[in-house]
Design a protein around this motif. Structure first.
Motif, mmCIF file in Angstrom:
data_model
loop_
_atom_site.group_PDB
_atom_site.id
_atom_site.type_symbol
_atom_site.label_atom_id
_atom_site.label_comp_id
_atom_site.label_asym_id
_atom_site.label_seq_id
_atom_site.Cartn_x
_atom_site.Cartn_y
_atom_site.Cartn_z
ATOM 1 N N UNK A 163 0.828 -1.226 0.000
ATOM 2 C CA UNK A 163 0.000 0.000 0.000
ATOM 3 C C UNK A 163 0.860 1.273 0.000
ATOM 4 N N UNK A 164 1.813 1.306 -0.898
ATOM 5 C CA UNK A 164 2.656 2.489 -1.029
ATOM 6 C C UNK A 164 3.943 2.435 -0.234
ATOM 7 N N UNK A 165 4.082 1.451 0.634
ATOM 8 C CA UNK A 165 5.307 1.309 1.416
ATOM 9 C C UNK A 165 6.436 0.738 0.577
ATOM 10 N N UNK A 166 7.648 0.936 1.046
ATOM 11 C CA UNK A 166 8.823 0.436 0.334
ATOM 12 C C UNK A 166 9.051 -1.028 0.689
ATOM 13 N N UNK A 167 9.329 -1.842 -0.329
ATOM 14 C CA UNK A 167 9.610 -3.266 -0.150
ATOM 15 C C UNK A 167 11.038 -3.516 -0.626
ATOM 16 N N UNK A 168 11.871 -4.072 0.230
ATOM 17 C CA UNK A 168 13.266 -4.315 -0.130
ATOM 18 C C UNK A 168 13.390 -5.528 -1.050
ATOM 19 N N UNK A 169 14.526 -5.609 -1.748
ATOM 20 C CA UNK A 169 14.795 -6.776 -2.589
ATOM 21 C C UNK A 169 14.860 -8.036 -1.743
ATOM 22 N N UNK A 170 15.400 -7.914 -0.527
ATOM 23 C CA UNK A 170 15.476 -9.074 0.370
ATOM 24 C C UNK A 170 14.094 -9.578 0.735
ATOM 25 N N UNK A 171 13.169 -8.662 0.985
ATOM 26 C CA UNK A 171 11.805 -9.061 1.334
ATOM 27 C C UNK A 171 11.116 -9.716 0.143
ATOM 28 N N UNK A 172 11.371 -9.199 -1.052
ATOM 29 C CA UNK A 172 10.797 -9.818 -2.246
ATOM 30 C C UNK A 172 11.342 -11.223 -2.441
ATOM 31 N N UNK A 173 12.647 -11.397 -2.223
ATOM 32 C CA UNK A 173 13.234 -12.738 -2.320
ATOM 33 C C UNK A 173 12.573 -13.690 -1.327
ATOM 34 N N UNK A 174 12.335 -13.207 -0.124
ATOM 35 C CA UNK A 174 11.767 -14.047 0.933
ATOM 36 C C UNK A 174 10.337 -14.439 0.621
ATOM 37 N N UNK A 175 9.562 -13.516 0.055
ATOM 38 C CA UNK A 175 8.135 -13.757 -0.116
ATOM 39 C C UNK A 175 7.766 -14.382 -1.463
ATOM 40 N N UNK A 176 8.600 -14.190 -2.476
ATOM 41 C CA UNK A 176 8.235 -14.631 -3.813
ATOM 42 C C UNK A 176 9.061 -15.826 -4.277
ATOM 43 N N UNK A 177 10.309 -15.914 -3.804
ATOM 44 C CA UNK A 177 11.157 -17.023 -4.196
ATOM 45 C C UNK A 177 11.286 -18.005 -3.031
#
Length: 216
Positions: A163-177
């Motif tokens: 919802x407009x907040x910043x998402x780190x690359x590390x968080x994307x790796x954790x949640x999507x990969x």
């Protein structure tokens, strides 16, 4: 949704993990009880644990007792009698599915447990002229259908949920990969480039230097 499958029958475990990933979930696998405990402690949190009750080494019952209340547990086991189900639920399991099982039912139960692990998403996530229909796994921009690959869809869903907040690359790796992904890989950047190209102009994903990405 992040799912850990703890199952010692490798063919079943690998088939379940592959199927969950095809359903756009992030899924990891553990073939022993000790490996499951290690992942549960180190991987940053799971929404659902699909747990075989008869794991070698550390028994599934012990794992269930240890994690009950911190992660939703679906016991997946050949012990399918009424007394077995009662015993499993008494240990802290949230649901119980005997083998053999229909994969579509497993997916439905995992999704139901995932919804209970946190606030439910609305059926359609929106930001500006972007919309993501989670029920049909479809993305639209300004009414135009945007075909996305599985990881691209997952990245966009995480950004919309922020919802407009910043998402780190590390968080994307954790949640999507999954947990086997090299944390130093450039796969997030590559996926982000493809996603931006498909979403078109004007650009909707903003890079926050040194921090991550967001949908302003």
């Amino acid at each position: 949704m992040r799912v850990l499958v703890a199952e010692d029958e490798r063919m079943i475990a690998d088939a379940v993990v592959a199927g969950l990933r095809a359903e756009t979930m992030t899924a990891d696998v553990a073939y022993t009880g000790a490996a499951a405990l290690t992942l549960l402690a180190a991987a940053g949190g799971y929404d659902v644990l699909v747990l075989d009750r008869d794991l070698p080494g550390v028994h599934g019952d012990e794992i269930c007792r240890a994690v009950a209340g911190n992660v939703r547990v679906l016991m997946l086991t050949a012990l399918g009698g009424v007394h077995d189900r009662i015993a499993g639920l008494a240990l802290g399991a949230d649901d119980y599915l005997p083998k053999p099982f229909v994969f579509a039912e497993l997916v439905a139960r995992v999704r139901a447990l995932g919804r209970r692990s946190g606030p439910a998403d609305p059926p359609v996530l929106r930001r500006g002229d972007l919309s993501l229909d989670s029920a049909h796994r479809q993305v639209f921009r300004a009414g135009r259908y945007v075909p996305l690959a599985r990881k691209e869809y997952g990245v966009l869903a995480v950004l919309l949920r922020a919802r407009g907040g910043v998402v780190s690359a590390e968080e994307l790796l954790e949640k999507v990969w999954d947990e086997q992904t090299d944390p130093f890989t450039n796969t997030v950047r590559t996926t982000m480039m493809k996603l931006r190209r498909k979403l078109g102009e004007p650009a909707v994903i903003e890079t926050v230097p040194g921090v991550g990405y967001r949908l302003p």
